[in-house]
Design a protein around this motif. Structure first.
Motif, PDB file in Angstrom:
ATOM      1  N   VAL A 162       0.831  -1.208   0.000  1.00  0.00           N
ATOM      2  CA  VAL A 162       0.000   0.000   0.000  1.00  0.00           C
ATOM      3  C   VAL A 162       0.864   1.256   0.000  1.00  0.00           C
ATOM      4  N   VAL A 163       1.908   1.270   0.827  1.00  0.00           N
ATOM      5  CA  VAL A 163       2.792   2.430   0.877  1.00  0.00           C
ATOM      6  C   VAL A 163       3.483   2.636  -0.467  1.00  0.00           C
ATOM      7  N   ASP A 164       3.956   1.556  -1.068  1.00  0.00           N
ATOM      8  CA  ASP A 164       4.609   1.663  -2.375  1.00  0.00           C
ATOM      9  C   ASP A 164       3.646   2.211  -3.433  1.00  0.00           C
ATOM     10  N   LYS A 165       2.376   1.808  -3.335  1.00  0.00           N
ATOM     11  CA  LYS A 165       1.394   2.304  -4.305  1.00  0.00           C
ATOM     12  C   LYS A 165       1.181   3.803  -4.126  1.00  0.00           C
ATOM     13  N   TYR A 166       1.028   4.240  -2.873  1.00  0.00           N
ATOM     14  CA  TYR A 166       0.910   5.679  -2.607  1.00  0.00           C
ATOM     15  C   TYR A 166       2.109   6.423  -3.184  1.00  0.00           C
ATOM     16  N   ALA A 167       3.306   5.909  -2.896  1.00  0.00           N
ATOM     17  CA  ALA A 167       4.529   6.571  -3.345  1.00  0.00           C
ATOM     18  C   ALA A 167       4.583   6.644  -4.865  1.00  0.00           C
ATOM     19  N   ALA A 168       4.188   5.539  -5.528  1.00  0.00           N
ATOM     20  CA  ALA A 168       4.235   5.503  -6.994  1.00  0.00           C
ATOM     21  C   ALA A 168       3.262   6.507  -7.607  1.00  0.00           C
ATOM     22  N   VAL A 169       2.065   6.600  -7.023  1.00  0.00           N
ATOM     23  CA  VAL A 169       1.072   7.553  -7.526  1.00  0.00           C
ATOM     24  C   VAL A 169       1.590   8.980  -7.388  1.00  0.00           C
ATOM     25  N   ILE A 170       2.134   9.303  -6.218  1.00  0.00           N
ATOM     26  CA  ILE A 170       2.643  10.664  -5.993  1.00  0.00           C
ATOM     27  C   ILE A 170       3.848  10.950  -6.884  1.00  0.00           C
ATOM     28  N   ALA A 171       4.721   9.954  -7.036  1.00  0.00           N
ATOM     29  CA  ALA A 171       5.928  10.130  -7.849  1.00  0.00           C
ATOM     30  C   ALA A 171       5.603  10.358  -9.320  1.00  0.00           C
ATOM     31  N   SER A 172       4.398   9.972  -9.735  1.00  0.00           N
ATOM     32  CA  SER A 172       4.015  10.159 -11.139  1.00  0.00           C
ATOM     33  C   SER A 172       3.568  11.593 -11.433  1.00  0.00           C
ATOM     34  N   LYS A 173       3.386  12.387 -10.387  1.00  0.00           N
ATOM     35  CA  LYS A 173       2.923  13.764 -10.571  1.00  0.00           C
ATOM     36  C   LYS A 173       4.096  14.687 -10.915  1.00  0.00           C
ATOM     37  N   SER A 174       3.767  15.896 -11.285  1.00  0.00           N
ATOM     38  CA  SER A 174       4.784  16.894 -11.607  1.00  0.00           C
ATOM     39  C   SER A 174       5.660  17.189 -10.394  1.00  0.00           C
ATOM     40  N   PRO A 175       6.974  16.987 -10.501  1.00  0.00           N
ATOM     41  CA  PRO A 175       7.850  17.310  -9.374  1.00  0.00           C
ATOM     42  C   PRO A 175       7.833  18.801  -9.043  1.00  0.00           C
ATOM     43  N   GLN A 176       7.614  19.614 -10.056  1.00  0.00           N
ATOM     44  CA  GLN A 176       7.528  21.062  -9.849  1.00  0.00           C
ATOM     45  C   GLN A 176       6.298  21.399  -9.011  1.00  0.00           C
ATOM     46  N   ALA A 177       5.171  20.793  -9.338  1.00  0.00           N
ATOM     47  CA  ALA A 177       3.936  21.048  -8.599  1.00  0.00           C
ATOM     48  C   ALA A 177       4.031  20.523  -7.170  1.00  0.00           C
ATOM     49  N   LEU A 178       4.644  19.353  -7.004  1.00  0.00           N
ATOM     50  CA  LEU A 178       4.795  18.779  -5.659  1.00  0.00           C
ATOM     51  C   LEU A 178       5.633  19.701  -4.774  1.00  0.00           C
ATOM     52  N   ARG A 179       6.724  20.201  -5.335  1.00  0.00           N
ATOM     53  CA  ARG A 179       7.616  21.076  -4.567  1.00  0.00           C
ATOM     54  C   ARG A 179       6.898  22.368  -4.171  1.00  0.00           C
ATOM     55  N   ILE A 180       6.224  22.984  -5.155  1.00  0.00           N
ATOM     56  CA  ILE A 180       5.499  24.231  -4.886  1.00  0.00           C
ATOM     57  C   ILE A 180       4.393  23.992  -3.862  1.00  0.00           C
ATOM     58  N   GLY A 181       3.661  22.914  -4.039  1.00  0.00           N
ATOM     59  CA  GLY A 181       2.511  22.637  -3.190  1.00  0.00           C
ATOM     60  C   GLY A 181       2.875  22.303  -1.761  1.00  0.00           C
ATOM     61  N   LYS A 182       3.907  21.495  -1.573  1.00  0.00           N
ATOM     62  CA  LYS A 182       4.284  21.127  -0.208  1.00  0.00           C
ATOM     63  C   LYS A 182       4.762  22.355   0.562  1.00  0.00           C
ATOM     64  N   GLU A 183       5.599  23.157  -0.043  1.00  0.00           N
ATOM     65  CA  GLU A 183       6.086  24.362   0.639  1.00  0.00           C
ATOM     66  C   GLU A 183       4.926  25.289   0.984  1.00  0.00           C
ATOM     67  N   ALA A 184       4.005  25.473   0.035  1.00  0.00           N
ATOM     68  CA  ALA A 184       2.876  26.373   0.255  1.00  0.00           C
ATOM     69  C   ALA A 184       1.955  25.850   1.355  1.00  0.00           C
ATOM     70  N   PHE A 185       1.767  24.547   1.414  1.00  0.00           N
ATOM     71  CA  PHE A 185       0.882  23.955   2.427  1.00  0.00           C
ATOM     72  C   PHE A 185       1.329  24.320   3.836  1.00  0.00           C
ATOM     73  N   TYR A 186       2.619  24.109   4.124  1.00  0.00           N
ATOM     74  CA  TYR A 186       3.099  24.361   5.480  1.00  0.00           C
ATOM     75  C   TYR A 186       3.205  25.850   5.797  1.00  0.00           C
ATOM     76  N   ARG A 187       3.483  26.655   4.782  1.00  0.00           N
ATOM     77  CA  ARG A 187       3.566  28.097   5.039  1.00  0.00           C
ATOM     78  C   ARG A 187       2.186  28.692   5.324  1.00  0.00           C
TER      79      ARG A 187
END
Length: 273
Positions: free
Chosen positions: A204-229
């Motif tokens: 299950v964890v590997d599946k979550y990781a694979a799904v997230i890893a398939s997304k835009s790395p640029q969007a993930l980086r922007i989104g994670k930083e913005a979430f916590y700020r």
């Protein structure tokens, strides 16, 4: 599950075992029997995360543990030994707690999402580690607690992460009673996302990781930083901040590609940073 593109493993006796599968980095705490967060383990894990932060090949990080205990938190034996120091241990206590705090902040500030994979007990700073990760998935036999109050030591630094992951009154319940909660209660409190049978945890964890890893790395980086700020702002300030982030994101390379792919009914091709 993701296809295994490459696989590298550290020496079997290392404090942190390292595997890379495609775009996913798996770090496994390996400090038996309790995976205590000793100075050496904190240093080793921090070094791995610092290296991952600089990598454009890693898009998701999984934080797991060997044995029956995810982590029992700070190494109490190591701490107690330094009570014999001239300053009664003050300098060592400061070093240990500061290293742990810096590690938790590093997890929040990493450009990659971090998934905690828990099978067993996560207590004190070990529970803090779970709460600091972006997602947490555990087995149905996992347990969690912040038991410092039982030994005259309020879990003040674990409190910071736990109170931001769990609902406020539930966090206070954990901190004030020091009692252990089961996986179902941890999910109700907001500490974990999902509970799965032990035999399916990694899948299950590997599946979550694979799904997230398939997304835009640029969007993930922007989104994670913005979430916590934005989480630390008032609602008006948060919307002003998020509006600016959203506009800049819309102008970014991957958003252009993603919207074009959606409208063109094709799969997007993300660029590496």
């Amino acid at each position: 599950m993701a296809d295994v593109v490459s696989l590298r493993r550290q020496e079997p006796n290392g404090l942190v075992l390292r595997e890379v599968s495609g775009k996913v980095l798996r770090l496994t705490l390996n400090n038996p029997p309790a995976n205590a967060l000793s100075i050496a383990l904190l240093d080793a894990l921090a070094a791995e995360l610092d290296a991952a932060a600089k990598s454009t090949d890693i898009r998701v990080i999984i934080l797991a543990a060997s044995g029956d205990v995810f982590s029992a938190g700070h190494d109490l034996k190591e701490l107690t030994t330094h009570r014999a120091d001239g300053d009664k241990g003050r300098a060592f206590f400061e070093k240990s707690v500061r290293l742990c705090t810096d590690l938790m902040l590093t997890i929040n500030r990493l450009p990659q999402p971090v998934i905690a994979e828990i099978d067993g007990l996560a207590t004190a700073a070990g529970c803090q580690l779970v709460a600091s990760c972006d997602l947490a998935i555990c087995t149905d036999s996992s347990t969690f607690c912040t038991p410092g109050v039982n030994i005259g030591l309020f879990c003040s630094t674990p409190m910071v992460a736990v109170s931001r992951a769990a609902h406020r009154k539930q966090a206070m319940e954990m901190l004030l009673t020091g009692e252990t909660i089961d996986a179902s209660t941890a999910k109700d409190f907001g500490l974990v996302n999902r509970i799965v049978p032990k035999q399916y945890l990694r899948q299950v964890v590997d599946k979550y990781a694979a799904v997230i890893a398939s997304k835009s790395p640029q969007a993930l980086r922007i989104g994670k930083e913005a979430f916590y700020r934005q989480a630390e702002m008032g609602i008006t300030e948060a919307y002003d901040f998020a509006t600016g982030i959203m506009v800049e994101n819309m102008l970014a390379r991957d958003a252009d590609e993603g919207m074009g792919a959606f409208l063109g009914k094709r799969m997007p091709e993300w660029k590496e940073d």
